[in-house]
Design a protein around this motif. Sequence first.
Motif, short mmCIF file in Angstrom:
data_model
loop_
_atom_site.label_atom_id
_atom_site.label_comp_id
_atom_site.label_asym_id
_atom_site.label_seq_id
_atom_site.Cartn_x
_atom_site.Cartn_y
_atom_site.Cartn_z
N THR A 1 0.84 -1.20 0.00
CA THR A 1 0.00 0.00 0.00
C THR A 1 0.87 1.25 0.00
OG1 THR A 1 -0.21 -0.46 2.35
CG2 THR A 1 -2.14 -0.86 0.99
N THR A 2 2.16 1.07 0.11
CA THR A 2 3.04 2.25 0.02
C THR A 2 4.16 1.96 -0.95
OG1 THR A 2 4.24 1.36 1.91
CG2 THR A 2 2.70 3.17 2.34
N GLY A 3 4.62 3.00 -1.58
CA GLY A 3 5.81 2.91 -2.41
C GLY A 3 5.66 2.02 -3.62
N ASN A 4 6.78 1.77 -4.27
CA ASN A 4 6.78 0.96 -5.48
C ASN A 4 6.67 -0.51 -5.11
OD1 ASN A 4 6.97 2.78 -7.61
ND2 ASN A 4 9.10 3.22 -7.06
N PRO A 5 6.23 -1.32 -6.06
CA PRO A 5 6.21 -2.76 -5.80
C PRO A 5 7.62 -3.25 -5.45
CG PRO A 5 5.06 -2.24 -7.83
CD PRO A 5 5.72 -0.98 -7.38
N LYS A 6 7.64 -4.24 -4.59
CA LYS A 6 8.93 -4.80 -4.18
C LYS A 6 8.97 -6.28 -4.57
CE LYS A 6 8.22 -3.53 0.21
NZ LYS A 6 7.28 -2.44 0.43
N GLY A 7 10.16 -6.72 -4.97
CA GLY A 7 10.30 -8.12 -5.36
C GLY A 7 10.59 -9.00 -4.16
N VAL A 8 9.67 -9.87 -3.85
CA VAL A 8 9.86 -10.76 -2.70
C VAL A 8 10.56 -12.02 -3.19
CG1 VAL A 8 8.66 -12.19 -1.00
CG2 VAL A 8 7.82 -9.89 -1.52
N LEU A 9 11.71 -12.32 -2.58
CA LEU A 9 12.48 -13.48 -3.02
C LEU A 9 12.12 -14.68 -2.15
CD1 LEU A 9 15.96 -11.77 -3.44
CD2 LEU A 9 14.32 -12.37 -5.23
N LEU A 10 11.59 -15.70 -2.78
CA LEU A 10 11.23 -16.91 -2.04
C LEU A 10 12.15 -18.05 -2.47
CD1 LEU A 10 7.32 -16.74 -2.27
CD2 LEU A 10 8.78 -15.97 -0.40
N SER A 11 12.75 -18.70 -1.48
CA SER A 11 13.66 -19.80 -1.80
C SER A 11 12.88 -21.10 -1.88
CB SER A 11 14.73 -19.91 -0.72
OG SER A 11 14.11 -20.31 0.48
N HIS A 12 13.54 -22.11 -2.38
CA HIS A 12 12.94 -23.44 -2.41
C HIS A 12 12.53 -23.83 -0.98
CE1 HIS A 12 13.95 -24.66 -6.60
NE2 HIS A 12 14.82 -23.66 -6.46
N ARG A 13 13.41 -23.49 -0.03
CA ARG A 13 13.13 -23.84 1.36
C ARG A 13 11.82 -23.17 1.81
NH1 ARG A 13 16.35 -25.44 5.55
NH2 ARG A 13 18.30 -24.73 4.65
N ASN A 14 11.67 -21.88 1.48
CA ASN A 14 10.47 -21.15 1.88
C ASN A 14 9.21 -21.86 1.39
OD1 ASN A 14 11.99 -17.92 1.14
ND2 ASN A 14 11.98 -19.08 3.04
N VAL A 15 9.20 -22.16 0.10
CA VAL A 15 8.00 -22.75 -0.49
C VAL A 15 7.73 -24.12 0.12
CG1 VAL A 15 6.90 -23.52 -2.63
CG2 VAL A 15 8.33 -21.46 -2.63
N GLU A 51 5.42 -12.16 1.82
CA GLU A 51 6.72 -12.15 2.47
C GLU A 51 6.96 -13.40 3.33
OE1 GLU A 51 4.82 -9.57 2.04
OE2 GLU A 51 5.96 -7.74 1.73
N ALA A 52 5.87 -14.10 3.68
CA ALA A 52 6.06 -15.36 4.41
C ALA A 52 5.54 -16.50 3.53
CB ALA A 52 5.34 -15.31 5.74
N THR A 53 5.82 -16.39 2.26
CA THR A 53 5.47 -17.36 1.22
C THR A 53 3.97 -17.40 0.92
OG1 THR A 53 7.34 -18.69 1.84
CG2 THR A 53 5.77 -19.70 0.38
N CYS A 54 3.17 -17.64 1.93
CA CYS A 54 1.74 -17.58 1.67
C CYS A 54 0.97 -17.63 2.97
CB CYS A 54 1.28 -18.69 0.73
SG CYS A 54 -0.46 -18.59 0.35
N VAL A 55 0.78 -18.82 3.49
CA VAL A 55 -0.05 -18.96 4.67
C VAL A 55 0.81 -18.98 5.93
CG1 VAL A 55 -2.06 -20.19 5.53
CG2 VAL A 55 -1.22 -20.65 3.25
N LEU A 61 0.70 -21.99 11.61
CA LEU A 61 0.95 -23.23 10.87
C LEU A 61 2.07 -24.00 11.56
CD1 LEU A 61 -0.84 -22.91 8.45
CD2 LEU A 61 1.16 -22.76 7.01
N PRO A 62 2.04 -25.33 11.52
CA PRO A 62 3.18 -26.08 12.07
C PRO A 62 4.47 -25.58 11.42
CG PRO A 62 1.40 -27.56 11.43
CD PRO A 62 1.00 -26.20 11.01
N GLY A 63 5.49 -25.38 12.23
CA GLY A 63 6.76 -24.91 11.68
C GLY A 63 6.90 -23.40 11.66
N GLY A 105 7.89 -16.01 12.46
CA GLY A 105 9.21 -16.62 12.32
C GLY A 105 9.10 -18.02 11.75
N GLY A 106 10.18 -18.50 11.13
CA GLY A 106 10.15 -19.87 10.60
C GLY A 106 10.71 -19.91 9.19
N ASP A 107 10.74 -21.11 8.64
CA ASP A 107 11.37 -21.32 7.32
C ASP A 107 10.60 -20.68 6.18
OD1 ASP A 107 13.55 -22.55 8.25
OD2 ASP A 107 12.89 -24.60 7.79
N ALA A 108 9.35 -20.30 6.44
CA ALA A 108 8.57 -19.74 5.34
C ALA A 108 8.87 -18.26 5.13
CB ALA A 108 7.08 -19.94 5.60
N VAL A 109 9.59 -17.66 6.04
CA VAL A 109 9.87 -16.23 5.90
C VAL A 109 10.86 -16.01 4.75
CG1 VAL A 109 10.86 -14.21 7.02
CG2 VAL A 109 9.38 -15.76 8.31
#
Lengths: 393, 299, 895
Positions: C169-183, C308-312, C331-333, C357-361
Amino acid sequence: MKKNRNVGIIGVGQTVYSSHREDVNQPEMIHEAVSAALKQAGITIDEVDCIVHGNMELFEMVHQPDLWHTLGTGSYGKETLRVTTGGTTGTTLVCAADHLVASGLHDIVLAVGFEKLQEGHTTGGITNMADPLWGRQLQTGALTGMTAADLIEEFGEERAKKASMKYRIIMDKHAMKNDKAHRRLGLEFDQADDLAVNSPALVGELRMIHMCSQSDGACAMIFASEEKAKKLCKQPAWIKDHVTVHREELFCIFGGIPYLTTHKYAAQKLYERNGIKDPRREIDLFEMYDPSSWWGLDWLREFLLLENDEHIKMVENDDITMDGSFPVNPSGGVIASNPIGATAMIRVAEAALQIMGEAGDHQVNKPVNQAMASGFGGTMWTVLFLLTKEAPW
Amino acid sequence: MHSAKDDCFIVEGKLALPYQYFAGRTGSRFLISLRDKKIMGLKCDKCNKVFVPPRTICEHCFSNISENWVELKNTGIVTGFTIIRYEEPHQPVKPPYILALIKITGSDTPIAHIVKGIPLSKMRTGLKVKAIFAKKSTSTIMDIDHFRSDEKPKFELGFTYDELEVGMSASFTKTISETDVYLFAGISGDFNPMHLNEEFAKATPFGTRIAHGALPQSLIAPVLGMKLPGLGTVALEITCRFKAPTYFGDTITATGEVSEKIEKKRWVRMELTWTNQKGEIVAEGSALVMPPAPMAQEM
Amino acid sequence: MNLGIFLDNAADKYKDSTYLNFYDRVITYDEFRKRVFILANALKKLGFRKGDFIHVLVQNSPETLISYFAIQRIGAIAGPVNGWWKAPEVEYLLNDSKGRGLIIEDQYLPILKEIRDKCPSLEVVIEVGKSPQPGHISFDALMNEMNSTPVESDAEIDDIAYIFYTSGTTGNPKGVLLSHRNVLADVDGITKALKLDEKMVLLCFLPLFHVNAMLTCTFSMGMGHQIVLRKGFSASEFWEVVDKYRVNFWSAVPAVYQILLTDPTRQKFDLSSLKFGVCGAAPLTPETFTKFQEIFNIPIVEGYGLTEATCVSTINPRDGVRKIGSIGLPLPGQTIKIVSEQGNELPSGAAGEIIIGGDAVMKGYYNRPEETAKTIINGFLHTGDVGYKDDDGYIFIVDRIKDMIIRGGENIYPKEIDNLLATHPKIQEAATVGVPDKTMGEEVKVFIVPLDDSLTEEEVVDFCRKNLANFKVPKYVEIIDEDFPRSPIGKVLKKDLRIWGLTPRPKKSEAPEATVEDIFGTMESRVNTDGVKGITANYGYVITGTGGGEWTVSVKDGIVKVVKGLHTPNVTTTISAKDWVAITLGTLDGMSAFSSGRLKVEGDMGLLMKATQFFKKYTPPKAAPVVTVEDIFGTMESRVNPDGVKGITANYGYVITGTGGGEWTVSLKDGVVKVLADLHTPNVTTTISAKDWIAITLGTLDGMSAFSSGRLKVEGDMGLLMKATQFFRKYTPPGPAGAEEEKQEELIRIKQVLSIPQRFATGPVMGKFLKAFSEKKIMANKCPECGRLQLPPREICAECRVRATDWVEVGPEGVITICDIAYYASPDPLTGESRETPYCSAHFLLEGCKGHETLWHELKPSDIERARKGARVRPVWNEERIGAITDIKYFEIID
């Protein structure tokens, strides 16, 4: 032809031919034609002994139309026959009516032919006429350009194309004088070259402009025994003779015709039986079933037993116009109006009207003592009629 | 040995033919008036006949009567009928059904339509019927959905097999009084003191008198027999597991819910539950019932 | 482990099970992997390397998912692009990521065209579509390379798999980098939380460019689910799809549930397969929540998450306690804490910022170390959302932290005030923001969109005073006569409201050109006949406020009547005059008006949806009633009949001669119609005089007559032309000249298609002939008397009328004797499709035949140009021969 007694046509009724008759259902449309025919004959339905009814099979997808058209035909409590023989239905109806009266079975017979092509799928219906094992995949309804290809090969492209287009424009000029006709385009001869190029091609050199219309409409005719006809009608048109010919030879009939055509066969027989030596002189007018101007042109040769390019010359020399020496289709013909189950009957009816002097604006400007009318159906059937002004026997 | 017959075979084909039928002015006016739930006819004054569906031309005198409209009642009388029992894809409803000729009150020509609301076996000519109009117009004669018997049947039978759906439920509630228990003891001959003798009952695990188990159980009978499926039902089997006692003054609700339709037999299995006013389950069980036989009204 | 191995495991395990079902196009797990391999090989061949960003701008389709997985397979990073974005946003994205590749679907090409020159890093464009632009690589062509050699997935688990751009809702769109681990972590968490069974069927209609749909399609892969993938949400097909595919669950946003709840068509369908529905993105109202569960008897599982935390991150349990208004349990984890401004964890019940906090961040924002550092502190993602935990650990969201107002040291959550004011009967929607104040630091200001124009500021303040603590009562109230600024998904942009601040909004000076009266008055003349077909109902319209009134639009199977007053309506719509005009003129979106409650509807929702199709758009009247050719072409785009243009791509040229004439091209690209000046490579050209063209358009000249009389000339494909006539609704000249159309009597047509099965016995003669085809033999029977051969054979010689019992083999080669080229084909009654034209039927004189003993069949289409009498031909046989005419495909010309 041997007849028990003379049969006269004493009334003709036609609806307006149009691409859309949404305001009436089938019996109502038929009723319009029947009422008009009764009116012309000066009789009521009570005086009609028997009714003959016909249209194309499958075209409106309606089963037993003769039954539920009772209200239109007036056949309540009367003998009624249904006849359907494809494109020739209309003429076969007249044959049946003629037999019914001539035989002495009935004194007054009403025949009705109709079609509401907008209600069905005409091409679907026609395609189903073709051999399901062999021909269906190839056929585009009744459209074929092979006749055109033949004529072009025989007479050269320019001459053949010019003649067929001229034939077309003559028919349109005739239709302009017939307020019942469906397609009345107001074509002029100077449009010919333009049309030949710009009218959309359908099949080969058969273009949209050459082809007949799909119409809604009905035609009714009243036939009476000589005694009644003379009592009821000032000038009946008499049925002198008719010939029906069939043959099956798939669709090559429209191109590279290998053998005697049914048209030619019927004409030979008709002329022979009636002692006609020179049909163009002895017959005053011809209402021909001409589904396209290519076929119309080609079939002149067949029906009139002409040699070489005589038929082309007839068109080139304006012989076939209303004022010409051998008028063809003063009504505008099939190219102008084509409610198929009625179409062939309209040919006989129009020929009769010319004899009776009742054709109105398209009455030819000469006495009509003897007129010919044809019906045509696929794959190759012909019915050919000879009508006279004088009672034949 | 090869014979010419070996060369013959059969080719399957299919023909699809679209058509449209122009109802015309008269037909359109009739169909349009059906949308307003009105049945219109055309009258021939000369023959004094009224045609429904309307005909532009009088069948008898062959004159045009297209302007002489009359509005008719939506009732009629059956002049003939037949019962359709075979099934075909084009049928408007699932067989068996009654196809009848119905003369609309005031008209002289019968129209064909479907009749419902009467057992097939009771169908007869002369039956008075009433047009039931369709909820949604299709601009066809089916804007009259069907004709329904206009004569009151003596009993309204319950739901037929075809009408029942899994999940349908019905219940009956009654407060069990001391009188009920005493009467039930008399009927069943079960004078067990745990139902009748408070002092004895105090020594039982329940601490007070309880009703006979079969007493609340019997409350399912009015559900099955009078509500779901209802009149005409034959109970084939009822099972019951008691879960809690019924004390005097408890209000028991017996509920039956359709849980399975057994197509082969056209029987229905129902889950039964008995609960008290606190919502506790007093008993559970199931029943196997034969719903009332189909009547024409139930299609 | 990585997403590639994850796919391999799934493909090995579920092999032939269906992974995707896209409008009945079925892709199994194994096939999906095969396609991923093909594309991965192709991408490698194109020079893409590990670490490249490859963006994907493709509407939901199997290709979208294949692209994601193929990109990751070669170690590159998949960058989904939001399909709703406009050109400047996409341009920003491409220049921010400096992505080398873009996979784009042809429908988005206009965007690319606009920005291509401004995106220097973009090297390779792969186009998904039928006829790719020059310079673009065809996706289909890549897939046709069919190199399905397995590609090893050697990405490290912490390598980046996705870059998702969030608009925020503020500023320009930002690219959120999600790793294989995150997903994989989020997949694991959600799979456990939802207690998913294997091989369930789920419906996915959310856009795949959002993490929600991406994650859904990934966790489903792990469980061998079948995904019923749709291009987007459509209420009209929803229940049918659920029924047809026996769907078990779906994921949706609240608006979808709202719509589904009011849609009565569900009653027709069997919904017994449903197990639950997932809801995210925004809170569901308690009313919708309970009503939905009641009616469908399935739970809605509400969740919460951020890109930013992958999804859920949190979700309500499927079968445990679900608390209305709560976003559920972590969510678990994942660890969720509520912290104070100082970062201390708060006790249950106290509101503070939600941190995850967690691996999904996420790994971070691409190229934005500062913002990343501000967002991820000590491994915890600071969400900016204010919430609290209850005693059971369920989390409730209060507001956005950024929206919080601090007035004299007191925290005020604007949402509380917004929610209160929304219950006021004269208020449509309220939005509260903080505005700067010298004494208090911040003061409360409320912007209000009124439902009733009579609402005063005093009423608003009084209402707040009665219901709120004094310090929360707004100091400033502004009633506005426009809508709030909103994000594309309809969220109120409070930052913009803060910028509006205390300066009053300019009142709209211009009176609206159209009045409610006008709109209803012209309705009958704007009926879209297709829209009203078969519908009978009364629609009541209660229009409040100045210029309002009550109307009933009564539809009776095609006939529409507009009458004043309310007459037993099946559906009633209540709306303010202002909004009604705005919706009608297209300045306010009807759907937003509906979901914001400004437009209220009571009655059958299914009917309402149909009602919107009844009318052509209202155009305020203009003076000039004379029609010019210019007018006709100028309004064409607005008169497109969407049914008519479906699936058609072509250019239609119009040469209009004479005074007022000119040249136009009507260009169609699968549903999109553009009218351009001049002729642009038309497939069909129509030439006509201006006078006739106007006459045809106004219906005074029959197009068919004009056509067959040559007054209208057409060059090109006739089939196309016939379709062209279905493109547009009739042109009605503006103003009084066109309004007076004669009222026509209603005439009914009853339409049906009869379908009749047939069986034909070949009989021994035709049977022998057809059977011989299986051995590639053409047999003719011979008349014993005249010796004539018959093809196809007949029992009897047509000439001699004797049995023709002798057989001879003829051909197979021969020559053409006569041929017939058909330019026109009537549509097949079954399918409505016409066979392709031109096609050529011909008579062939086969070897061994003479004279007219010809066989009628078809010539190979590509040989038509060379067709001539005497050309030598041979039959082309079908591989599979069944004893039918079609066993011979056609005859081809031998050079």
